[in-house]
Design a protein around this motif. Structure first.
Motif, PDB file in Angstrom:
ATOM      1  N   GLY A   1      45.836  35.281  11.439  1.00  0.00           N
ATOM      2  CA  GLY A   1      46.935  35.506  12.364  1.00  0.00           C
ATOM      3  C   GLY A   1      48.256  35.443  11.622  1.00  0.00           C
ATOM      4  O   GLY A   1      48.305  35.409  10.395  1.00  0.00           O
ATOM      5  N   GLY A   2      49.335  35.418  12.371  1.00  0.00           N
ATOM      6  CA  GLY A   2      50.644  35.345  11.742  1.00  0.00           C
ATOM      7  C   GLY A   2      51.744  35.662  12.720  1.00  0.00           C
ATOM      8  O   GLY A   2      51.537  35.676  13.934  1.00  0.00           O
ATOM      9  N   THR A   3      52.908  35.951  12.179  1.00  0.00           N
ATOM     10  CA  THR A   3      54.079  36.234  12.992  1.00  0.00           C
ATOM     11  C   THR A   3      54.494  37.681  12.819  1.00  0.00           C
ATOM     12  O   THR A   3      54.652  38.159  11.695  1.00  0.00           O
ATOM     13  N   VAL A   4      54.647  38.361  13.938  1.00  0.00           N
ATOM     14  CA  VAL A   4      55.053  39.764  13.951  1.00  0.00           C
ATOM     15  C   VAL A   4      56.516  39.830  14.373  1.00  0.00           C
ATOM     16  O   VAL A   4      56.941  39.114  15.287  1.00  0.00           O
ATOM     17  N   LYS A   5      57.284  40.692  13.727  1.00  0.00           N
ATOM     18  CA  LYS A   5      58.700  40.854  14.064  1.00  0.00           C
ATOM     19  C   LYS A   5      58.952  42.078  14.925  1.00  0.00           C
ATOM     20  O   LYS A   5      59.907  42.129  15.675  1.00  0.00           O
ATOM     21  N   GLY A   6      58.097  43.126  14.806  1.00  0.00           N
ATOM     22  CA  GLY A   6      58.321  44.350  15.553  1.00  0.00           C
ATOM     23  C   GLY A   6      57.355  45.435  15.124  1.00  0.00           C
ATOM     24  O   GLY A   6      56.258  45.142  14.629  1.00  0.00           O
ATOM     25  N   ALA A   7      57.785  46.692  15.288  1.00  0.00           N
ATOM     26  CA  ALA A   7      56.913  47.834  14.995  1.00  0.00           C
ATOM     27  C   ALA A   7      57.728  48.994  14.448  1.00  0.00           C
ATOM     28  O   ALA A   7      58.957  49.022  14.564  1.00  0.00           O
ATOM     29  N   PHE A   8      57.022  49.966  13.860  1.00  0.00           N
ATOM     30  CA  PHE A   8      57.662  51.167  13.330  1.00  0.00           C
ATOM     31  C   PHE A   8      56.725  52.351  13.514  1.00  0.00           C
ATOM     32  O   PHE A   8      55.524  52.181  13.767  1.00  0.00           O
ATOM     33  N   ILE A   9      57.281  53.565  13.385  1.00  0.00           N
ATOM     34  CA  ILE A   9      56.487  54.799  13.444  1.00  0.00           C
ATOM     35  C   ILE A   9      56.866  55.661  12.246  1.00  0.00           C
ATOM     36  O   ILE A   9      58.045  55.859  11.954  1.00  0.00           O
ATOM     37  N   THR A  10      55.827  56.171  11.567  1.00  0.00           N
ATOM     38  CA  THR A  10      56.019  57.093  10.450  1.00  0.00           C
ATOM     39  C   THR A  10      55.302  58.407  10.754  1.00  0.00           C
ATOM     40  O   THR A  10      54.297  58.416  11.469  1.00  0.00           O
ATOM     41  N   PHE A  11      55.831  59.511  10.224  1.00  0.00           N
ATOM     42  CA  PHE A  11      55.231  60.826  10.464  1.00  0.00           C
ATOM     43  C   PHE A  11      55.689  61.787   9.388  1.00  0.00           C
ATOM     44  O   PHE A  11      56.412  61.417   8.470  1.00  0.00           O
ATOM     45  N   GLY A  12      55.276  63.035   9.495  1.00  0.00           N
ATOM     46  CA  GLY A  12      55.761  64.076   8.598  1.00  0.00           C
ATOM     47  C   GLY A  12      54.909  64.243   7.354  1.00  0.00           C
ATOM     48  O   GLY A  12      53.946  63.523   7.119  1.00  0.00           O
ATOM     49  N   THR A  13      55.270  65.214   6.551  1.00  0.00           N
ATOM     50  CA  THR A  13      54.536  65.552   5.348  1.00  0.00           C
ATOM     51  C   THR A  13      54.302  64.320   4.487  1.00  0.00           C
ATOM     52  O   THR A  13      55.228  63.589   4.166  1.00  0.00           O
ATOM     53  N   GLY A  14      53.050  64.091   4.142  1.00  0.00           N
ATOM     54  CA  GLY A  14      52.685  62.959   3.299  1.00  0.00           C
ATOM     55  C   GLY A  14      52.327  61.697   4.047  1.00  0.00           C
ATOM     56  O   GLY A  14      51.743  60.776   3.470  1.00  0.00           O
ATOM     57  N   ALA A  15      52.671  61.615   5.327  1.00  0.00           N
ATOM     58  CA  ALA A  15      52.367  60.402   6.095  1.00  0.00           C
ATOM     59  C   ALA A  15      50.858  60.237   6.222  1.00  0.00           C
ATOM     60  O   ALA A  15      50.126  61.205   6.445  1.00  0.00           O
ATOM     61  N   VAL A  16      50.398  59.008   6.059  1.00  0.00           N
ATOM     62  CA  VAL A  16      48.976  58.692   6.221  1.00  0.00           C
ATOM     63  C   VAL A  16      48.851  57.413   7.045  1.00  0.00           C
ATOM     64  O   VAL A  16      49.812  56.679   7.232  1.00  0.00           O
ATOM     65  N   SER A  17      47.623  57.141   7.481  1.00  0.00           N
ATOM     66  CA  SER A  17      47.387  55.958   8.300  1.00  0.00           C
ATOM     67  C   SER A  17      47.138  54.703   7.473  1.00  0.00           C
ATOM     68  O   SER A  17      46.993  53.614   8.024  1.00  0.00           O
ATOM     69  N   THR A  18      47.123  54.820   6.162  1.00  0.00           N
ATOM     70  CA  THR A  18      46.854  53.682   5.284  1.00  0.00           C
ATOM     71  C   THR A  18      47.978  52.655   5.357  1.00  0.00           C
ATOM     72  O   THR A  18      49.150  52.987   5.145  1.00  0.00           O
ATOM     73  N   ILE A  19      47.619  51.412   5.630  1.00  0.00           N
ATOM     74  CA  ILE A  19      48.608  50.337   5.701  1.00  0.00           C
ATOM     75  C   ILE A  19      49.294  50.178   4.354  1.00  0.00           C
ATOM     76  O   ILE A  19      48.647  50.234   3.306  1.00  0.00           O
ATOM     77  N   ALA A  20      50.594  50.020   4.362  1.00  0.00           N
ATOM     78  CA  ALA A  20      51.462  49.810   3.196  1.00  0.00           C
ATOM     79  C   ALA A  20      51.740  51.082   2.399  1.00  0.00           C
ATOM     80  O   ALA A  20      52.451  51.030   1.402  1.00  0.00           O
ATOM     81  N   ASP A  21      51.235  52.236   2.840  1.00  0.00           N
ATOM     82  CA  ASP A  21      51.559  53.491   2.150  1.00  0.00           C
ATOM     83  C   ASP A  21      53.022  53.851   2.435  1.00  0.00           C
ATOM     84  O   ASP A  21      53.484  53.718   3.566  1.00  0.00           O
ATOM     85  N   THR A  22      53.734  54.302   1.412  1.00  0.00           N
ATOM     86  CA  THR A  22      55.166  54.584   1.566  1.00  0.00           C
ATOM     87  C   THR A  22      55.481  56.065   1.663  1.00  0.00           C
ATOM     88  O   THR A  22      56.648  56.453   1.607  1.00  0.00           O
ATOM     89  N   ASN A  23      54.470  56.899   1.836  1.00  0.00           N
ATOM     90  CA  ASN A  23      54.715  58.341   1.997  1.00  0.00           C
ATOM     91  C   ASN A  23      55.060  58.665   3.442  1.00  0.00           C
ATOM     92  O   ASN A  23      54.873  57.857   4.335  1.00  0.00           O
ATOM     93  N   GLY A  24      55.541  59.877   3.657  1.00  0.00           N
ATOM     94  CA  GLY A  24      55.929  60.299   4.992  1.00  0.00           C
ATOM     95  C   GLY A  24      57.368  59.932   5.288  1.00  0.00           C
ATOM     96  O   GLY A  24      58.119  59.486   4.409  1.00  0.00           O
ATOM     97  N   LYS A  25      57.762  60.150   6.517  1.00  0.00           N
ATOM     98  CA  LYS A  25      59.133  59.889   6.957  1.00  0.00           C
ATOM     99  C   LYS A  25      59.126  58.805   8.025  1.00  0.00           C
ATOM    100  O   LYS A  25      58.270  58.782   8.905  1.00  0.00           O
ATOM    101  N   LEU A  26      60.100  57.926   7.959  1.00  0.00           N
ATOM    102  CA  LEU A  26      60.215  56.841   8.925  1.00  0.00           C
ATOM    103  C   LEU A  26      60.947  57.354  10.156  1.00  0.00           C
ATOM    104  O   LEU A  26      62.115  57.721  10.089  1.00  0.00           O
ATOM    105  N   TRP A  27      60.243  57.429  11.274  1.00  0.00           N
ATOM    106  CA  TRP A  27      60.860  57.893  12.517  1.00  0.00           C
ATOM    107  C   TRP A  27      61.746  56.791  13.101  1.00  0.00           C
ATOM    108  O   TRP A  27      62.902  57.005  13.409  1.00  0.00           O
ATOM    109  N   CYS A  28      61.163  55.597  13.278  1.00  0.00           N
ATOM    110  CA  CYS A  28      61.920  54.523  13.901  1.00  0.00           C
ATOM    111  C   CYS A  28      61.334  53.171  13.531  1.00  0.00           C
ATOM    112  O   CYS A  28      60.203  53.079  13.056  1.00  0.00           O
TER     113      CYS A  28
END
Length: 196
Positions: free
Chosen positions: A144-171
């Motif tokens: 478990g742990g402490t969560v601060k919030g959430a984000f959405i990524t999309f676009g060319t290069g975006a993948v579902s892999t946790i900690a991947d830095t490709n794609g574009k940050l929507w919000c």
């Protein structure tokens, strides 16, 4: 005897120029989160706004106004960890560079949830609003742990892999009621709506 008759006549006029009707496109997103315990009971709920990042707006504008055969990649939702947290997400953050916060879900950034990032599935836009068709579920496993919030990524290069830095940050956005603790066996459910 002198008779005087002083007459005056005044006329005033005003011309208004440049009067237009304006309609502004101001994107505002809202996350709604709730945590269900292992027994299915609601442990906490929160509604929080987000920052729509400049790089996300740019991709959306290019696709809407200049794209010819654009197919969205993702979008994928992830969680923001309290580990190594420095300050709030800002419009200049990108997937490749958001130095003040990190994604939850990796061995060093708790909590751990069932991989991968969750894929956003959208309902049709209506009345200037677009929402997820259903809440995305993040089952908390092993740590478990402490969560601060959430984000959405999309676009060319975006993948579902946790900690991947490709794609574009929507919000990205932080809980309005402060950090939230989740334990093993909890499930964090999050919905998202974008309004103009």
């Amino acid at each position: 005897m002198n008779d005087c008759l002083n007459l005056s006549d005044n006329l005033g006029a005003t011309v208004l120029r440049g009067s237009t009707a304006a309609d502004n496109l101001d994107l505002r997103g809202v996350f709604y989160a709730r945590c269900l315990g292992p027994d299915g009971a609601v442990k906490w709920e929160d509604t929080f706004t987000n920052t729509v990042m400049t790089e996300g707006k740019n991709v959306a504008l290019d696709a809407a106004l200049a794209g010819s055969a654009y197919t969205v990649t993702g979008p994928f939702m992830g969680l923001i960890s309290s580990v190594s947290y420095v300050s709030v997400p800002v419009a200049a953050d990108t997937m490749a560079s958001h130095a003040t916060w990190v994604e939850a879900g990796s061995a060093s950034n708790f909590p751990l949830y069932t991989t991968p990032r969750k894929t956003c599935v959208w309902s049709a836009a209506s009345a200037g609003s677009k929402a997820l068709s259903a809440a995305l579920s993040f089952p908390i496993i092993t740590t478990g742990g402490t969560v601060k919030g959430a984000f959405i990524t999309f676009g060319t290069g975006a993948v579902s892999t946790i900690a991947d830095t490709n794609g574009k940050l929507w919000c990205a956005g932080l809980f309005s009621g402060g950090d939230k603790v989740v334990g093993v066996g909890d499930t964090l459910q999050i919905t998202y709506t974008i309004n103009s």
